[in-house]
Design a protein around this motif. Structure first.
Motif, short mmCIF file in Angstrom:
data_model
loop_
_atom_site.label_atom_id
_atom_site.label_comp_id
_atom_site.label_asym_id
_atom_site.label_seq_id
_atom_site.Cartn_x
_atom_site.Cartn_y
_atom_site.Cartn_z
N GLU A 104 12.57 15.45 -9.93
CA GLU A 104 13.57 16.34 -9.98
C GLU A 104 14.88 15.41 -9.85
N THR A 105 15.00 14.38 -9.22
CA THR A 105 16.34 13.66 -9.13
C THR A 105 16.10 12.17 -9.19
N ALA A 106 17.35 11.54 -9.45
CA ALA A 106 17.02 9.94 -9.53
C ALA A 106 16.56 9.25 -8.22
N ARG A 107 16.85 10.04 -7.12
CA ARG A 107 16.50 9.33 -5.86
C ARG A 107 15.03 9.63 -5.65
N ASP A 108 14.54 10.78 -6.21
CA ASP A 108 12.93 11.14 -6.02
C ASP A 108 12.39 10.06 -6.99
N LEU A 109 12.86 10.07 -8.02
CA LEU A 109 12.14 9.16 -9.06
C LEU A 109 12.14 7.44 -8.50
N TRP A 110 13.15 7.13 -7.98
CA TRP A 110 13.26 5.79 -7.32
C TRP A 110 12.39 5.63 -6.29
N THR A 111 12.35 6.68 -5.41
CA THR A 111 11.65 6.70 -4.28
C THR A 111 10.13 6.68 -4.41
N ALA A 112 9.47 7.43 -5.60
CA ALA A 112 8.25 7.37 -5.89
C ALA A 112 7.75 6.04 -6.54
N LEU A 113 8.71 5.60 -7.48
CA LEU A 113 8.37 4.36 -7.76
C LEU A 113 8.23 3.22 -6.95
N LYS A 114 8.94 3.07 -5.81
CA LYS A 114 8.91 2.05 -4.84
C LYS A 114 7.68 2.39 -3.94
N GLU A 115 7.27 3.57 -3.77
CA GLU A 115 5.92 3.87 -3.04
C GLU A 115 4.85 3.35 -3.74
N MET A 116 4.82 3.69 -5.00
CA MET A 116 3.67 3.21 -5.94
C MET A 116 3.54 1.78 -6.30
N TYR A 117 4.73 1.37 -6.42
CA TYR A 117 4.59 -0.27 -7.00
C TYR A 117 5.30 -1.25 -6.19
N GLY A 118 6.17 -1.01 -4.92
CA GLY A 118 7.01 -1.62 -4.33
C GLY A 118 6.23 -2.23 -2.97
N HIS A 119 4.99 -2.60 -3.17
CA HIS A 119 4.59 -3.01 -2.02
C HIS A 119 5.12 -4.25 -1.26
N ALA A 120 6.06 -4.30 -0.43
CA ALA A 120 6.69 -5.67 -0.01
C ALA A 120 5.80 -6.38 1.14
N ASP A 121 4.46 -5.54 1.61
CA ASP A 121 3.44 -6.00 2.38
C ASP A 121 2.29 -6.52 1.58
N ASN A 122 2.38 -6.81 0.36
CA ASN A 122 1.34 -7.11 -0.51
C ASN A 122 0.74 -8.44 -0.24
N SER A 123 -0.41 -8.53 0.69
CA SER A 123 -0.65 -9.95 1.28
C SER A 123 -1.38 -10.51 0.02
N SER A 124 -2.41 -9.83 -1.03
CA SER A 124 -2.88 -10.50 -1.95
C SER A 124 -1.89 -11.38 -2.84
N ARG A 125 -0.72 -10.48 -3.31
CA ARG A 125 0.32 -11.29 -4.21
C ARG A 125 0.94 -12.37 -3.59
N ILE A 126 1.07 -12.26 -2.20
CA ILE A 126 1.87 -13.53 -1.30
C ILE A 126 0.79 -14.59 -1.54
N PHE A 127 -0.50 -14.29 -1.61
CA PHE A 127 -1.70 -15.45 -1.45
C PHE A 127 -1.49 -15.86 -2.96
N GLU A 128 -1.43 -14.94 -3.65
CA GLU A 128 -1.51 -15.43 -5.38
C GLU A 128 -0.23 -16.50 -5.38
N ILE A 129 0.79 -16.30 -5.00
CA ILE A 129 1.92 -17.04 -5.17
C ILE A 129 2.04 -18.24 -4.59
N GLN A 130 1.64 -18.29 -3.41
CA GLN A 130 1.41 -19.34 -2.61
C GLN A 130 0.48 -20.54 -3.12
N GLN A 131 -0.67 -19.81 -3.77
CA GLN A 131 -1.52 -20.73 -4.47
C GLN A 131 -1.03 -21.43 -5.83
#
Length: 125
Positions: A66-93
């Motif tokens: 409905e709004t840009a804020r709704d869109l931004w929030t939904a994208l962040k919830e789906m793709y913005g896993h700031a606690d994504n430990s598997s990606r952190i491990f990949e980067i470290q490797q």
């Protein structure tokens, strides 16, 4: 590549004084408010910019926001896993195992390392 995309979009929106439409600093006024039509026009412009910067397969998932804020929030919830430990491990490797290829310039090698460090910093400031 959500973190990179979000960073680039944030810079672009801030440069156009429109970041407030996605971060909540410019709230949606009441429909009866005299500023509503102007707000809606700007919000729709921001949504258009966001949609145009997305892959069509992602756009289709969020097309009815409905709004840009709704869109931004939904994208962040789906793709913005700031606690994504598997990606952190990949980067470290990747950083541990990074080696300059024989045909790779120092600048390219350094760029790869810096990109990994910068992404890791996004997950672990």
């Amino acid at each position: 590549n959500y973190l990179l995309w979000a960073r680039v979009v944030t810079i672009a929106l801030r440069g156009r004084s429109k970041l407030g439409y996605v971060n909540g600093e410019i709230p949606k006024p009441n429909v009866n408010d005299s500023n509503f039509l102007d707000w809606e026009t700007h919000d729709n412009n921001v949504m258009t910019w966001l949609f145009n910067s997305m892959d069509p397969s992602i756009y289709e998932i969020f097309a009815y926001s409905e709004t840009a804020r709704d869109l931004w929030t939904a994208l962040k919830e789906m793709y913005g896993h700031a606690d994504n430990s598997s990606r952190i491990f990949e980067i470290q490797q990747e950083l541990v195992n990074i080696v300059q290829a024989p045909n790779q310039s120092f600048i390219e090698h350094y760029g790869n390392m810096k990109r990994n460090w910068d992404e890791l910093r996004q997950y672990r400031p």
